[in-house]
Enzyme design. Structure first.
Site, PDB file in Angstrom:
ATOM      1  N   ASN A  87       0.859  -1.191   0.000  1.00 15.02           N
ATOM      2  CA  ASN A  87       0.000   0.000   0.000  1.00 15.02           C
ATOM      3  C   ASN A  87       0.888   1.232   0.000  1.00 15.02           C
ATOM      4  O   ASN A  87       2.108   1.129   0.194  1.00 15.02           O
ATOM      5  CB  ASN A  87      -0.952  -0.047   1.207  1.00 15.02           C
ATOM      6  CG  ASN A  87      -0.200   0.032   2.509  1.00 15.02           C
ATOM      7  OD1 ASN A  87       0.369   1.047   2.847  1.00 15.02           O
ATOM      8  ND2 ASN A  87      -0.160  -1.080   3.243  1.00 15.02           N
ATOM      9  N   PHE A 121      -3.523   2.601  15.295  1.00 17.73           N
ATOM     10  CA  PHE A 121      -4.021   3.606  14.354  1.00 17.73           C
ATOM     11  C   PHE A 121      -5.262   3.013  13.692  1.00 17.73           C
ATOM     12  O   PHE A 121      -5.396   1.793  13.606  1.00 17.73           O
ATOM     13  CB  PHE A 121      -2.960   3.915  13.296  1.00 17.73           C
ATOM     14  CG  PHE A 121      -1.924   4.903  13.759  1.00 17.73           C
ATOM     15  CD1 PHE A 121      -1.004   4.542  14.737  1.00 17.73           C
ATOM     16  CD2 PHE A 121      -1.875   6.181  13.235  1.00 17.73           C
ATOM     17  CE1 PHE A 121      -0.051   5.441  15.190  1.00 17.73           C
ATOM     18  CE2 PHE A 121      -0.931   7.099  13.674  1.00 17.73           C
ATOM     19  CZ  PHE A 121      -0.014   6.725  14.652  1.00 17.73           C
ATOM     20  N   LYS A 168      -9.311  -4.731  19.946  1.00 19.55           N
ATOM     21  CA  LYS A 168      -7.867  -5.003  20.016  1.00 19.55           C
ATOM     22  C   LYS A 168      -7.309  -4.708  21.405  1.00 19.55           C
ATOM     23  O   LYS A 168      -6.105  -4.750  21.608  1.00 19.55           O
ATOM     24  CB  LYS A 168      -7.142  -4.200  18.932  1.00 19.55           C
ATOM     25  CG  LYS A 168      -7.640  -4.508  17.515  1.00 19.55           C
ATOM     26  CD  LYS A 168      -6.756  -3.926  16.418  1.00 19.55           C
ATOM     27  CE  LYS A 168      -7.401  -4.099  15.041  1.00 19.55           C
ATOM     28  NZ  LYS A 168      -6.466  -3.982  13.930  1.00 19.55           N
TER      29      LYS A 168
HETATM   30  N1  CTP Z   1      -2.719  -3.856  12.225  1.00 23.14           N
HETATM   31  C1  CTP Z   1      -1.973  -4.916  12.713  1.00 23.14           C
HETATM   32  N2  CTP Z   1      -1.927  -6.088  12.029  1.00 23.14           N
HETATM   33  C2  CTP Z   1      -2.610  -6.233  10.892  1.00 23.14           C
HETATM   34  C3  CTP Z   1      -3.402  -5.175  10.371  1.00 23.14           C
HETATM   35  C4  CTP Z   1      -3.406  -3.970  11.068  1.00 23.14           C
HETATM   36  O1  CTP Z   1      -1.348  -4.776  13.761  1.00 23.14           O
HETATM   37  N3  CTP Z   1      -2.534  -7.381  10.257  1.00 23.14           N
HETATM   38  C5  CTP Z   1      -2.744  -2.599  12.991  1.00 23.14           C
HETATM   39  C6  CTP Z   1      -2.283  -1.365  12.260  1.00 23.14           C
HETATM   40  O2  CTP Z   1      -0.900  -1.159  12.449  1.00 23.14           O
HETATM   41  C7  CTP Z   1      -3.096  -0.262  12.921  1.00 23.14           C
HETATM   42  C8  CTP Z   1      -4.365  -0.967  13.343  1.00 23.14           C
HETATM   43  O3  CTP Z   1      -4.085  -2.358  13.321  1.00 23.14           O
HETATM   44  O4  CTP Z   1      -2.453   0.257  14.059  1.00 23.14           O
HETATM   45  C9  CTP Z   1      -5.569  -0.705  12.488  1.00 23.14           C
HETATM   46  O5  CTP Z   1      -5.268  -0.887  11.145  1.00 23.14           O
HETATM   47  P1  CTP Z   1      -6.378  -0.622  10.029  1.00 23.14           P
HETATM   48  O6  CTP Z   1      -5.806  -0.925   8.688  1.00 23.14           O
HETATM   49  O7  CTP Z   1      -6.995   0.736  10.243  1.00 23.14           O
HETATM   50  O8  CTP Z   1      -7.512  -1.621  10.415  1.00 23.14           O
HETATM   51  P2  CTP Z   1      -7.647  -3.164  10.338  1.00 23.14           P
HETATM   52  O9  CTP Z   1      -7.587  -3.713  11.728  1.00 23.14           O
HETATM   53  O10 CTP Z   1      -6.690  -3.729   9.349  1.00 23.14           O
HETATM   54  O11 CTP Z   1      -9.146  -3.307   9.843  1.00 23.14           O
HETATM   55  P3  CTP Z   1      -9.826  -2.793   8.448  1.00 23.14           P
HETATM   56  O12 CTP Z   1      -8.742  -2.795   7.403  1.00 23.14           O
HETATM   57  O13 CTP Z   1     -10.891  -3.794   8.213  1.00 23.14           O
HETATM   58  O14 CTP Z   1     -10.373  -1.419   8.725  1.00 23.14           O
END
Ligand code: CTP
Length: 396
Positions: free
Chosen positions: A208, A321, A339
């Site tokens: 990304n 975040f 979380k």
């Molecule tokens: N995160 C993580 N591990 C993952 C995905 C995300 O630790 N496999 C963490 C990111 O670093 C961030 C938080 O989770 O601090 C939220 O990430 P975000 O992309 O906003 O949300 P997701 O939990 O991935 O959910 P969605 O994409 O469905 O909104």
């Protein structure tokens, strides 16, 4: 805050040398002691006598001379709290980066163990030349602060980046170095940054557009506040300051493995990384050849690192975040709860000025009690300050 500090003001041969007078006067106004060291070409732009009169100290120009002791650079390096070179030409930046010591200023730099700051000024093509950029990146890597040049019309008639940063910005930067609160002294902070890369084959990956900047400025700010910082980073073009421990990873799984190995020994985790939610079920080895028909790549979910650490935490402060585009507050609150976080930094990535790859961000911070603090558009450095203020409140 500069009172009683001894600053060496290095001036090199740029048309912006005349602005050094304003810098010198601002330092004097703040009761700092200032010693001026000039390269010989700088003396063509501005008279050493002017600087001597304003600083009340002898001015050193060019090489060592009969009047200066052969050890003067050592004495000055021992005594001064900071070396600021403003303006810094491509030449002095090159000398600093390569350890060339052929005049007083470049020799002093090598003997200097306290803070060094440079404020470049030159033609736009010189400023953006790969050689100069590499030299600046190297200096930043070894702990020299670079105050980026401003943009605008340059003395040579070109337009672009290369103007000496505003005097106010330079003064503010110098003051902030002496100002640091060391409010995180003794704390260990684990920060993640960047976009994970999920390999499809040996040469292609899913990722990304996150540049990692938010995580890197958080790491720098935490370090400035005295914390011991470990930064776990997916590939980026950034360099953290040299006292930060950097661990490079590629995939979400590697990030998980590294975070889990460190987490128990840390006081706080800030997950600024943009971690992929899915990774290919099977990685092809070699390079997938095109076959002129649709290609299906099956994906499996990655492990949610933050959620796992939320479960695992004992005394740690865990910060996540949330990149959201709709129902932003509700979604962020849900993530905070699911979380088991202490706070979540909400990013409305649909807003102009927020989101991936920018220097600014627009955030809200939500705490466990559901309080929402909204902030205006801010530079990521300021955002890092706000986030760490909250982390501090949770730690103490
Ligand atoms: N995160 C993580 N591990 C993952 C995905 C995300 O630790 N496999 C963490 C990111 O670093 C961030 C938080 O989770 O601090 C939220 O990430 P975000 O992309 O906003 O949300 P997701 O939990 O991935 O959910 P969605 O994409 O469905 O909104």
């Amino acid at each position: 805050m500069l009172s009683g500090k001894h600053i060496v003001l290095g001036i090199t041969g740029s048309i912006a040398a005349y602005k050094a007078v304003d810098i010198l006067r601002a330092f004097k106004k703040k009761s700092a002691k200032v010693s001026v060291v000039m390269s010989r070409p700088a003396a063509n732009f501005i008279s050493p006598l002017t600087l001597e009169t304003l600083s009340g100290q002898p001015v050193l120009v060019g090489r060592f001379n009969k009047k200066t002791s052969n050890l003067q650079h050592i004495y000055l390096a021992r005594e001064a709290d900071m070396l600021l070179v403003a303006p810094a030409t491509a030449n002095i930046i090159g000398k600093f980066a390569h350890g060339i010591a052929d005049d007083f200023l470049s020799t002093l730099y090598l003997a200097f163990t306290n803070k060094v700051i440079i404020a470049p000024a030159m033609n736009v093509h010189m400023y953006t030349h790969k050689t100069v950029v590499n030299n600046m990146m190297y200096l930043a890597d070894i702990g020299v602060d670079i105050i980026p040049a401003g943009e605008g019309e340059l003395a040579c008639g070109d337009t672009g980046a290369g103007r000496l940063a505003d005097v106010d910005i330079i003064i503010e930067h110098v003051c902030s170095c002496f100002d640091s609160k060391k409010s995180l002294l003794g704390k260990k902070i684990l920060i993640t940054a960047g976009a994970s890369r999920e390999q499809i084959d040996d040469f292609r990956f899913i990722s990304n557009p996150s540049t990692g900047k938010m995580g890197y400025v958080l790491a720098d700010e935490a370090k400035r506040r005295g914390a011991e910082v470990t930064l776990i980073s997916a590939p980026t073009n950034l360099l953290p300051s040299k006292q930060i421990k950097l661990i490079k990873i590629n995939t979400a799984q590697e990030m998980y493995n590294t975070v889990v190995n460190h987490f128990d020994h840390f006081d706080a985790l800030v997950m600024a990384a943009a971690v992929a939610d899915y990774t290919p079920l099977n990685k092809f080895s070699g390079k997938i050849k095109k076959q002129g028909k649709p290609l299906t790549i099956e994906l499996k979910p990655t492990i949610d690192i933050l959620k796992s650490m939320g479960k695992r935490k004992k005394k740690q402060v865990v910060v996540g975040f949330a990149a959201e585009v709709e129902n932003i507050i509700e979604n962020a609150k849900e993530k905070l709860e699911q979380k088991n976080l202490d706070m979540i930094v909400l990013n409305d990535i649909s807003k102009k000025g927020a989101g991936f790859g920018l220097d600014t961000n627009i955030i809200s911070i939500i705490d466990k009690a559901g309080n929402v603090a909204e902030y205006p558009i801010m530079k990521k450095e300021a955002v890092a300050g706000v986030i760490l203020d909250k982390v501090e409140n949770l730690l103490y």
